[in-house]
Design a protein around this motif. Structure first.
Motif, PDB file in Angstrom:
ATOM      1  N   SER A 113       0.860  -1.098  -0.284  1.00  0.00           N
ATOM      2  CA  SER A 113       0.052  -0.043   0.090  1.00  0.00           C
ATOM      3  C   SER A 113       0.893   1.294   0.020  1.00  0.00           C
ATOM      4  O   SER A 113       2.144   1.057  -0.462  1.00  0.00           O
ATOM      5  N   THR A 114       0.410   2.269   0.463  1.00  0.00           N
ATOM      6  CA  THR A 114       1.381   3.615   0.463  1.00  0.00           C
ATOM      7  C   THR A 114       0.970   4.493   1.531  1.00  0.00           C
ATOM      8  O   THR A 114      -0.041   4.717   2.068  1.00  0.00           O
ATOM      9  N   ALA A 115       1.915   5.039   1.965  1.00  0.00           N
ATOM     10  CA  ALA A 115       1.666   6.195   3.227  1.00  0.00           C
ATOM     11  C   ALA A 115       0.981   7.337   2.572  1.00  0.00           C
ATOM     12  O   ALA A 115       0.648   8.269   3.301  1.00  0.00           O
ATOM     13  N   THR A 116       1.010   7.384   1.298  1.00  0.00           N
ATOM     14  CA  THR A 116       0.245   8.593   0.453  1.00  0.00           C
ATOM     15  C   THR A 116      -1.278   8.699   1.124  1.00  0.00           C
ATOM     16  O   THR A 116      -2.150   9.690   0.960  1.00  0.00           O
ATOM     17  N   ILE A 117      -1.737   7.395   1.555  1.00  0.00           N
ATOM     18  CA  ILE A 117      -3.186   7.410   2.067  1.00  0.00           C
ATOM     19  C   ILE A 117      -3.616   8.252   3.041  1.00  0.00           C
ATOM     20  O   ILE A 117      -4.744   8.746   3.415  1.00  0.00           O
ATOM     21  N   TYR A 118      -2.513   8.713   3.920  1.00  0.00           N
ATOM     22  CA  TYR A 118      -2.705  10.029   4.829  1.00  0.00           C
ATOM     23  C   TYR A 118      -2.820  11.252   4.258  1.00  0.00           C
ATOM     24  O   TYR A 118      -2.543  11.650   3.374  1.00  0.00           O
ATOM     25  N   ALA A 119      -3.447  11.932   5.159  1.00  0.00           N
ATOM     26  CA  ALA A 119      -3.650  13.596   4.931  1.00  0.00           C
ATOM     27  C   ALA A 119      -2.373  14.289   4.845  1.00  0.00           C
ATOM     28  O   ALA A 119      -1.488  14.149   5.587  1.00  0.00           O
ATOM     29  N   ASP A 120      -2.360  15.442   3.966  1.00  0.00           N
ATOM     30  CA  ASP A 120      -1.252  16.212   3.829  1.00  0.00           C
ATOM     31  C   ASP A 120      -1.219  16.759   5.187  1.00  0.00           C
ATOM     32  O   ASP A 120      -2.493  17.687   5.869  1.00  0.00           O
ATOM     33  N   ARG A 121       0.087  16.812   5.949  1.00  0.00           N
ATOM     34  CA  ARG A 121      -0.031  17.291   7.367  1.00  0.00           C
ATOM     35  C   ARG A 121       1.178  17.695   7.728  1.00  0.00           C
ATOM     36  O   ARG A 121       2.382  17.076   7.458  1.00  0.00           O
ATOM     37  N   ARG A 122       1.405  18.933   8.376  1.00  0.00           N
ATOM     38  CA  ARG A 122       2.592  19.354   8.967  1.00  0.00           C
ATOM     39  C   ARG A 122       2.593  19.353  10.608  1.00  0.00           C
ATOM     40  O   ARG A 122       3.575  19.525  11.129  1.00  0.00           O
ATOM     41  N   ASP A 123       1.410  19.444  11.304  1.00  0.00           N
ATOM     42  CA  ASP A 123       1.021  19.882  12.656  1.00  0.00           C
ATOM     43  C   ASP A 123       1.275  18.496  13.399  1.00  0.00           C
ATOM     44  O   ASP A 123       1.600  18.657  14.804  1.00  0.00           O
ATOM     45  N   GLY A 124       1.420  17.440  12.855  1.00  0.00           N
ATOM     46  CA  GLY A 124       1.597  15.890  13.875  1.00  0.00           C
ATOM     47  C   GLY A 124       1.796  15.120  12.834  1.00  0.00           C
ATOM     48  O   GLY A 124       1.661  14.978  11.753  1.00  0.00           O
ATOM     49  N   ALA A 125       2.053  13.844  13.513  1.00  0.00           N
ATOM     50  CA  ALA A 125       2.319  12.495  12.697  1.00  0.00           C
ATOM     51  C   ALA A 125       1.389  11.666  12.701  1.00  0.00           C
ATOM     52  O   ALA A 125       0.445  11.664  13.657  1.00  0.00           O
ATOM     53  N   HIS A 126       1.052  11.013  11.436  1.00  0.00           N
ATOM     54  CA  HIS A 126       0.143   9.841  11.375  1.00  0.00           C
ATOM     55  C   HIS A 126       0.622   8.678  11.906  1.00  0.00           C
ATOM     56  O   HIS A 126       1.762   8.092  11.226  1.00  0.00           O
ATOM     57  N   ASP A 127       0.065   8.103  12.846  1.00  0.00           N
ATOM     58  CA  ASP A 127       0.377   6.482  12.926  1.00  0.00           C
ATOM     59  C   ASP A 127      -0.872   5.765  12.528  1.00  0.00           C
ATOM     60  O   ASP A 127      -1.870   6.444  12.125  1.00  0.00           O
ATOM     61  N   GLU A 128      -0.809   4.443  12.837  1.00  0.00           N
ATOM     62  CA  GLU A 128      -1.968   3.647  12.253  1.00  0.00           C
ATOM     63  C   GLU A 128      -3.297   3.679  13.211  1.00  0.00           C
ATOM     64  O   GLU A 128      -4.291   3.686  12.936  1.00  0.00           O
ATOM     65  N   ALA A 129      -3.055   4.162  14.487  1.00  0.00           N
ATOM     66  CA  ALA A 129      -4.400   4.014  15.481  1.00  0.00           C
ATOM     67  C   ALA A 129      -5.191   5.662  15.219  1.00  0.00           C
ATOM     68  O   ALA A 129      -6.008   5.604  15.275  1.00  0.00           O
ATOM     69  N   THR A 130      -4.098   6.849  15.115  1.00  0.00           N
ATOM     70  CA  THR A 130      -4.665   8.218  15.139  1.00  0.00           C
ATOM     71  C   THR A 130      -4.584   8.928  13.928  1.00  0.00           C
ATOM     72  O   THR A 130      -4.849   9.959  13.850  1.00  0.00           O
ATOM     73  N   GLY A 131      -3.907   8.402  12.641  1.00  0.00           N
ATOM     74  CA  GLY A 131      -3.652   9.097  11.561  1.00  0.00           C
ATOM     75  C   GLY A 131      -4.923   9.346  10.912  1.00  0.00           C
ATOM     76  O   GLY A 131      -5.934   8.580  11.016  1.00  0.00           O
ATOM     77  N   VAL A 132      -4.993  10.422  10.071  1.00  0.00           N
ATOM     78  CA  VAL A 132      -6.091  10.947   9.375  1.00  0.00           C
ATOM     79  C   VAL A 132      -5.931  10.412   7.806  1.00  0.00           C
ATOM     80  O   VAL A 132      -5.070  10.923   7.359  1.00  0.00           O
ATOM     81  N   ILE A 133      -7.004   9.729   7.398  1.00  0.00           N
ATOM     82  CA  ILE A 133      -6.826   9.361   6.041  1.00  0.00           C
ATOM     83  C   ILE A 133      -7.278  10.560   5.272  1.00  0.00           C
ATOM     84  O   ILE A 133      -7.948  11.519   5.425  1.00  0.00           O
ATOM     85  N   GLY A 134      -6.344  10.685   4.099  1.00  0.00           N
ATOM     86  CA  GLY A 134      -6.580  11.928   3.369  1.00  0.00           C
ATOM     87  C   GLY A 134      -7.689  11.984   2.172  1.00  0.00           C
ATOM     88  O   GLY A 134      -8.405  11.139   2.403  1.00  0.00           O
ATOM     89  N   GLY A 135      -7.691  13.216   1.521  1.00  0.00           N
ATOM     90  CA  GLY A 135      -9.084  13.149   0.512  1.00  0.00           C
ATOM     91  C   GLY A 135      -9.630  14.343   0.794  1.00  0.00           C
ATOM     92  O   GLY A 135     -10.321  14.765  -0.279  1.00  0.00           O
ATOM     93  N   HIS A 136      -9.586  14.990   1.856  1.00  0.00           N
ATOM     94  CA  HIS A 136     -10.567  16.249   2.276  1.00  0.00           C
ATOM     95  C   HIS A 136      -9.955  17.426   2.706  1.00  0.00           C
ATOM     96  O   HIS A 136     -10.581  18.086   3.539  1.00  0.00           O
ATOM     97  N   GLU A 137      -8.704  17.322   2.588  1.00  0.00           N
ATOM     98  CA  GLU A 137      -7.817  18.568   3.152  1.00  0.00           C
ATOM     99  C   GLU A 137      -8.115  19.724   2.401  1.00  0.00           C
ATOM    100  O   GLU A 137      -8.309  19.866   1.052  1.00  0.00           O
ATOM    101  N   ARG A 138      -7.964  20.747   3.140  1.00  0.00           N
ATOM    102  CA  ARG A 138      -8.352  22.133   2.532  1.00  0.00           C
ATOM    103  C   ARG A 138      -6.754  22.813   2.129  1.00  0.00           C
ATOM    104  O   ARG A 138      -5.859  22.415   2.580  1.00  0.00           O
ATOM    105  N   GLY A 139      -6.790  23.554   1.142  1.00  0.00           N
ATOM    106  CA  GLY A 139      -5.651  24.158   0.624  1.00  0.00           C
ATOM    107  C   GLY A 139      -4.609  23.301  -0.251  1.00  0.00           C
ATOM    108  O   GLY A 139      -3.362  23.748  -0.324  1.00  0.00           O
TER     109      GLY A 139
END
Length: 336
Positions: A113-139
């Protein structure tokens, strides 16, 4: 053990198949075009879409590691994006159907699969438990959503098969860094050595990565550990900004200068290289929560050290690549 690797002729497949074969395991690679591979590796042709004679190889195998899929290093045209989607989903479904029909299906199926599945993010890191799936980011550009859609469909396809006795793991892999020609480290090194490897669009976007030796060791752990299934992030615990990534790379090659680039300059460069700026501009800040919880210890947890090691291997000075790391630890994969 016998490991079948669909899509095993690419860069990542080469890293894995060489390491497994060097440890004495039986390795079978499935790809569309027959070619001569390393000693100890057999090649079997498949079309990546339908179940054929190749399915005999997975019946009775110990594991399948499916790496098949069109490269993402291309222009994100409608045609290329569709090929990226179809090559991933179709090949995964074909593997699933072959495993369903097997009299003795493998005990584990690792699916790329790919880590690209997670949202564009700079304020915190994605792990498997709390990571945010991407596709709906603003900007961010709207078309970035399609990459996330591909990743979600890829993982969903692995779950379609009825396989009560086969453990399934989705490998949410970051950039796999190796000194092999044509890989991402090779391309970035070329830029750094030419003096154009500076920050892009400010360089604050994060890059997740994993050293090839740690990639192989993580895969071997996942082949062995019956308690690990579902999504697993394959990334070093130290994601870095693009600015820091290129600075560390330039230092590894002797402290070269690095000219910065604006977003529009990056677009021109991507056009010339026939790739897409999403690969440069999306912030992928991913950490390996489940690997760390499982007690996995990274040989190369920090980027600056990893870059020095990879550059040294490219120069032919020493080696802490996958084969040597495994040899130092006894020369055999877990579960063998």
């Amino acid at each position: 053990m016998k490991v079948v690797i669909p899509g095993g002729t690419g860069q990542v497949g080469g890293i894995l198949r060489r390491a497994l074969a060097a440890c004495g395991h039986e390795v079978v690679v499935l790809s569309r075009s027959p070619q001569q591979l390393e000693g100890g590796v057999r090649h079997v042709v498949w079309d990546g879409r339908t179940v054929g004679e190749w399915a005999r190889e997975v019946d009775g195998a110990d594991a399948v590691v499916n790496l098949a899929g069109r490269t993402v290093s291309c222009r994100y045209t409608e045609r290329n994006l569709r090929q990226m989607m179809d090559s991933r989903v179709d090949s995964t479904r074909a593997v699933g159907r072959a495993l369903e029909a097997a009299a003795a299906p493998p005990r584990v199926w690792l699916q790329m699969s790919t880590a690209t599945i997670y949202a564009d993010r700079r304020d915190g890191a994605h792990d498997e438990a709390t990571g945010v799936i991407g596709g709906h980011e603003r900007g961010v550009p709207d078309y970035w959503e399609y990459s996330v859609r591909i990743a979600r469909a890829w993982e969903a396809a692995q779950q379609e098969a009825d396989l009560p006795h086969t453990r399934r793991v989705a490998l949410r892999a970051a950039m796999v860094m190796s000194p092999d020609r044509g890989g991402v480290f090779d391309v970035m090194s070329w830029m750094a050595r030419l003096g154009v490897g500076g920050p892009v669009a400010g360089g604050g976007q994060y890059v997740s990565w994993i050293h090839d030796a740690d990639f192989v060791r993580a895969v071997l752990l996942l082949l062995e550990r019956d308690d690990l299934d579902g999504p697993v992030n394959l990334a070093a615990p130290g994601p870095v900004t693009q600015r820091a990534l290129m600075r560390g790379l330039r230092r590894a090659w002797g402290g070269r200068p690095g000219l910065p680039a604006t977003a529009w300059m990056a677009e021109l460069g991507a056009l010339a290289l026939r790739t897409d700026t999403e690969l440069l501009l999306k912030s992928r800040r991913v950490v390996p929560g489940r690997l760390l919880d499982a007690g996995f210890e990274f040989e190369h947890p920090t980027w600056d050290e990893a870059a020095r090691d990879l550059a040294g291997r490219r120069r032919g000075r020493g080696a802490t690549g996958p084969v040597r790391v495994l040899a130092q630890k006894g020369g055999a994969a877990p579960g063998s």
